[in-house]
Design a protein around this motif. Sequence first.
Motif, PDB file in Angstrom:
ATOM      1  N   ALA A  12     -20.402  16.877   3.824  1.00  0.00           N
ATOM      2  CA  ALA A  12     -19.408  16.158   4.638  1.00  0.00           C
ATOM      3  C   ALA A  12     -18.778  17.064   5.688  1.00  0.00           C
ATOM      4  CB  ALA A  12     -18.339  15.561   3.730  1.00  0.00           C
ATOM      5  N   ILE A  13     -18.541  18.323   5.335  1.00  0.00           N
ATOM      6  CA  ILE A  13     -17.919  19.249   6.289  1.00  0.00           C
ATOM      7  C   ILE A  13     -18.890  19.541   7.437  1.00  0.00           C
ATOM      8  CG2 ILE A  13     -17.040  21.611   6.566  1.00  0.00           C
ATOM      9  CD1 ILE A  13     -16.114  21.337   3.562  1.00  0.00           C
ATOM     10  N   ALA A  14     -20.160  19.782   7.063  1.00  0.00           N
ATOM     11  CA  ALA A  14     -21.166  20.054   8.100  1.00  0.00           C
ATOM     12  C   ALA A  14     -21.330  18.844   9.023  1.00  0.00           C
ATOM     13  CB  ALA A  14     -22.497  20.424   7.452  1.00  0.00           C
ATOM     14  N   VAL A  15     -21.274  17.653   8.441  1.00  0.00           N
ATOM     15  CA  VAL A  15     -21.371  16.441   9.275  1.00  0.00           C
ATOM     16  C   VAL A  15     -20.221  16.403  10.278  1.00  0.00           C
ATOM     17  CG1 VAL A  15     -21.175  13.915   9.242  1.00  0.00           C
ATOM     18  CG2 VAL A  15     -22.674  15.066   7.610  1.00  0.00           C
ATOM     19  N   ALA A  16     -19.010  16.727   9.821  1.00  0.00           N
ATOM     20  CA  ALA A  16     -17.846  16.715  10.722  1.00  0.00           C
ATOM     21  C   ALA A  16     -18.041  17.706  11.865  1.00  0.00           C
ATOM     22  CB  ALA A  16     -16.584  17.042   9.925  1.00  0.00           C
TER      23      ALA A  16
ATOM     24  N   ASP B 283     -10.259  23.971  16.154  1.00  0.00           N
ATOM     25  CA  ASP B 283      -8.910  23.422  16.396  1.00  0.00           C
ATOM     26  C   ASP B 283      -8.856  21.953  15.983  1.00  0.00           C
ATOM     27  OD1 ASP B 283      -8.130  25.808  17.482  1.00  0.00           O
ATOM     28  OD2 ASP B 283      -8.400  25.182  19.578  1.00  0.00           O
ATOM     29  N   ARG B 284      -9.856  21.241  16.448  1.00  0.00           N
ATOM     30  CA  ARG B 284      -9.901  19.800  16.199  1.00  0.00           C
ATOM     31  C   ARG B 284      -9.953  19.491  14.694  1.00  0.00           C
ATOM     32  NH1 ARG B 284     -14.720  16.689  19.256  1.00  0.00           N
ATOM     33  NH2 ARG B 284     -13.849  17.757  21.068  1.00  0.00           N
ATOM     34  N   LEU B 285     -10.830  20.209  13.988  1.00  0.00           N
ATOM     35  CA  LEU B 285     -11.009  19.925  12.552  1.00  0.00           C
ATOM     36  C   LEU B 285      -9.811  20.424  11.736  1.00  0.00           C
ATOM     37  CD1 LEU B 285     -14.831  20.671  12.137  1.00  0.00           C
ATOM     38  CD2 LEU B 285     -13.697  18.463  12.460  1.00  0.00           C
ATOM     39  N   ALA B 286      -9.216  21.541  12.163  1.00  0.00           N
ATOM     40  CA  ALA B 286      -8.042  22.064  11.448  1.00  0.00           C
ATOM     41  C   ALA B 286      -6.900  21.057  11.524  1.00  0.00           C
ATOM     42  CB  ALA B 286      -7.623  23.403  12.052  1.00  0.00           C
TER      43      ALA B 286
END
Lengths: 91, 370
Positions: free
Chosen positions: A39-43, A59-62
């Motif tokens: 799921a993290i890699a997909v994001a 930045d965006r994911l944090a």
Amino acid sequence: MSLTATSVPRLARHVRFRFDAARNCHVLLAPERVIMPDAIAVAVLECCDGVVNVAEIADRLATRYEAPRDAVLADCLEMLNDLADKSMIAS
Amino acid sequence: MNDRVAPSLAPPLAPPLAMLMELTHRCPLKCPYCSNPLALERARDELDTATWKRVITEAAGIGILQAHFSGGEPMVRSDLPELVRHARAEGLYTNLITSAVLLNAARMAELAEAGLDHVQISFQGADAAVADHVAGFRDAHEKKLAAARLVRDAGLALTLNAVVHRQNLHQLSAMIDLAVDAGAQRIEVAHVQYYGWALKNRAALIPTRAQLDEATRIVTAARTNLAGILTIDYVVPDYYAARPKACMGGWARQFFNVTPSGKMLPCHAAETLPGLVFERVTERSVGEIWANSPAFEKYRGTGWMAAPCQGCERAEIDWGGCRCQALALTGDAGATDPACGLSPDHAMMAALAIAESGAAVDDFAYRMIS
């Protein structure tokens, strides 16, 4: 060859990234390779548009996951460099 | 006695990853290790375009992700671009496995426009003298070099398939260099696997132990030197192995093959196994054959295994190795692959490799329709 925070990652030309209904997960398709990213890699991969750099992705994911930005950046770089070693990500 | 998993408790069948379509067995080349069966199918028995399109749709429906267009030489079929376009429309990653001797600029443009993702070109050596001799086709090597440039210029992914054996292993380094020069992203260095035509030609093809060790050294060094430039996949020859390969990733577990006339097989060599009936995609759907065909269920999973596979901690790593090799060397398709050091036939296999690789038998029985 390694990606850094200022690299702009994109899928290599020969790689396709899509959702697979039969397995109910995303898949990365390349010559003789099928990878099912977590799921993290997909994001991260969904942010790889060839425009934003790795720092901006972090930045965006944090922000989205309310996670420490430096740790997110380190995770992004590790995952993208792993795929770059497999010639699946270019920059 | 009570530790066997009842059929109703068996894990659900996972979707296959890939389908290999042998669109035809026609081919201009005569490679003596061809993966096609000794009894080649005729042009008049080939599936038509509409049937192949239905097969692609059904295969996508049960979850395959990759469609391999192979042969024979798939480019002898004029409907190849139409089939590629159809596979792309079904969301599949499309791969053309070709000798490339029929590839020209016009046909390359047609295939690229149809959405082809990846081309695999076989090379029989690093220069025309060796390569054309192995292929049994004059000027094959020059045509392949030109075709590789067309693939690269069209922007498609390119893999070189270097099938290696005693008569071309001395050119392995040069073949890896050729892949880099051709702009390939990937090379498969595949030692010949001995079924069908290759089994018939084993004495002329099998490498010596020293050749194998040198090849492994070259590949290991090249992987370091070419990291990020060229991906190298390496298939080692079973005859000198200590553990068997997980043939096809396990029988009927990830992959299936459809022959030119529509027989659906768990692997391309499966027709060598006696007593199995392979159903046709013209008579049942791809999904039904995948899930229920007795031939697919025969060696699926681990329930069929006998000692030493049964209960082995590697049973779900190598899946018992290769059924066709077990049959060819032990006479029993249900035996442990003799490539495994735990097989009672392992020493016989190694002795055979040493004896045949040391014999001066170099003549080929070229592939041809009998």
